[in-house]
Design a protein around this motif. Structure first.
Motif, PDB file in Angstrom:
ATOM      1  N   VAL A  41       0.741  -1.164   0.013  1.00  0.00           N
ATOM      2  CA  VAL A  41       0.012  -0.054   0.266  1.00  0.00           C
ATOM      3  C   VAL A  41       0.854   1.169  -0.164  1.00  0.00           C
ATOM      4  N   ILE A  44       2.181   1.939  -3.410  1.00  0.00           N
ATOM      5  CA  ILE A  44       1.136   2.807  -4.227  1.00  0.00           C
ATOM      6  C   ILE A  44       1.322   4.269  -3.914  1.00  0.00           C
ATOM      7  N   SER A  45       1.269   4.514  -2.450  1.00  0.00           N
ATOM      8  CA  SER A  45       1.425   5.704  -2.218  1.00  0.00           C
ATOM      9  C   SER A  45       2.671   6.578  -2.473  1.00  0.00           C
ATOM     10  N   VAL A  47       4.241   5.825  -5.221  1.00  0.00           N
ATOM     11  CA  VAL A  47       4.064   6.158  -6.837  1.00  0.00           C
ATOM     12  C   VAL A  47       3.162   7.386  -6.668  1.00  0.00           C
ATOM     13  N   LEU A  48       2.094   7.460  -6.359  1.00  0.00           N
ATOM     14  CA  LEU A  48       1.357   8.594  -6.450  1.00  0.00           C
ATOM     15  C   LEU A  48       2.061  10.116  -5.839  1.00  0.00           C
ATOM     16  N   ALA A  49       2.974   9.737  -4.934  1.00  0.00           N
ATOM     17  CA  ALA A  49       3.653  11.236  -4.390  1.00  0.00           C
ATOM     18  C   ALA A  49       4.625  11.533  -5.390  1.00  0.00           C
ATOM     19  N   GLU A  51       4.584  10.583  -8.508  1.00  0.00           N
ATOM     20  CA  GLU A  51       3.938  11.395  -9.716  1.00  0.00           C
ATOM     21  C   GLU A  51       3.709  12.765  -9.741  1.00  0.00           C
ATOM     22  N   ARG A  52       3.164  13.106  -8.307  1.00  0.00           N
ATOM     23  CA  ARG A  52       2.664  14.399  -7.945  1.00  0.00           C
ATOM     24  C   ARG A  52       3.860  15.446  -7.844  1.00  0.00           C
ATOM     25  N   LEU A  58       3.446   7.617 -14.627  1.00  0.00           N
ATOM     26  CA  LEU A  58       4.314   6.380 -14.971  1.00  0.00           C
ATOM     27  C   LEU A  58       3.614   5.272 -15.278  1.00  0.00           C
ATOM     28  N   ASN A  59       4.131   4.495 -16.315  1.00  0.00           N
ATOM     29  CA  ASN A  59       3.497   3.345 -16.775  1.00  0.00           C
ATOM     30  C   ASN A  59       3.890   1.984 -15.985  1.00  0.00           C
ATOM     31  N   ALA A  60       2.973   1.114 -16.415  1.00  0.00           N
ATOM     32  CA  ALA A  60       2.996  -0.396 -15.489  1.00  0.00           C
ATOM     33  C   ALA A  60       4.575  -0.912 -15.549  1.00  0.00           C
ATOM     34  N   ILE A  63       6.684   1.547 -13.151  1.00  0.00           N
ATOM     35  CA  ILE A  63       6.058   1.285 -11.592  1.00  0.00           C
ATOM     36  C   ILE A  63       7.115  -0.085 -11.241  1.00  0.00           C
TER      37      ILE A  63
END
Lengths: 82, 145
Positions: A41, A44-45, A47-49, A51-52, A58-60, A63
């Motif tokens: 989890v 994922i956080s 990855v989102l952070a 990206e921000r 990002l693509n699969a 990631i």
């Protein structure tokens, strides 16, 4: 290409924010094995952070390649838009 | 029952997309929430006591309002496939029995590849628009496209 050292400094702040630890230090070889809180989890956080912070989507494949801090830094050095 | 639940996938969601619903807080809400959690503080259970402390009536548990946020994500946006990852909430003002609250979430980030989304949430008082709570949510999706 963005400056790798600068990317690293910003990535450190992202890690400290995601893991809520202002004293956290990161290093290129660092993986989820080195940080108890780095679970699926929080990944994922992360990855989102990322990206921000860096203005990327990002693509699969990318990631999947974010297995360690060094890989993240390299990727962002190529891809960061801000 | 599942027909009432949305089934949005990451590809269906855009930044800026929002969902909302309204709910009137009742005595029964607080009675049942207190029974479930054991939080029987008189602030929540005793209107006379709550008024003596300066509130308009029985004060809704803050986490009851957070529960309404769970409803918003689990039922409306994205609905069926939602798994909450994290929620941060700042309670700004109390909701009391009889208040009609508006729960709104607005998507701030969506990652199709990571199957995750982030959103800002606000809970306001319908009658005045006063902000009761605000915060952020991160959610993922079960299943795959």
């Amino acid at each position: 290409m963005a400056d790798r050292a600068e990317i690293g400094k910003r990535l450190l702040l992202v890690f400290r924010d995601v893991f809520d630890d202002d004293s956290l230090e990161i290093f290129d070889a660092m993986t989820a094995e080195d940080l108890d809180e780095w679970d699926s989890v929080s990944h994922i956080s992360l990855v989102l952070a990322v990206e921000r912070e860096f203005g990327v989507s990002l693509n699969a494949t990318e990631i999947g390649a974010l297995a360690n801090v060094g890989a993240m830094t390299d990727l962002l050095s190529d891809r960061a838009t801000r | 029952m599942t027909g009432l639940v949305a089934g949005l996938r990451p590809r269906d969601i855009e930044i800026g997309q929002s969902a909302r619903f309204e709910h009137r807080v009742t005595d029964d809400d607080l009675d049942r929430y207190a029974a479930l959690t054991g939080d029987i503080s008189p602030l929540h259970m005793d209107a006379h006591f709550a008024r003596s402390r300066g509130f308009r009536g029985r004060v809704a548990h803050g986490t009851f309002l957070a529960g309404l946020v769970s409803r918003l994500f689990g039922v409306h946006l994205p609905g069926r496939d939602c798994v909450l990852h994290s929620m941060s909430v700042k309670w700004v003002a109390p909701a009391c029995v009889g208040d009609r609250v508006v729960v709104v979430a607005t998507v701030t980030q969506i990652s199709v590849e990571a199957a995750a989304m982030a959103a800002e949430l606000t809970i306001t008082l319908a009658e005045t628009g006063a902000v009761l709570a605000k915060g952020k949510v991160q959610a993922g999706f079960t299943g795959s496209d």
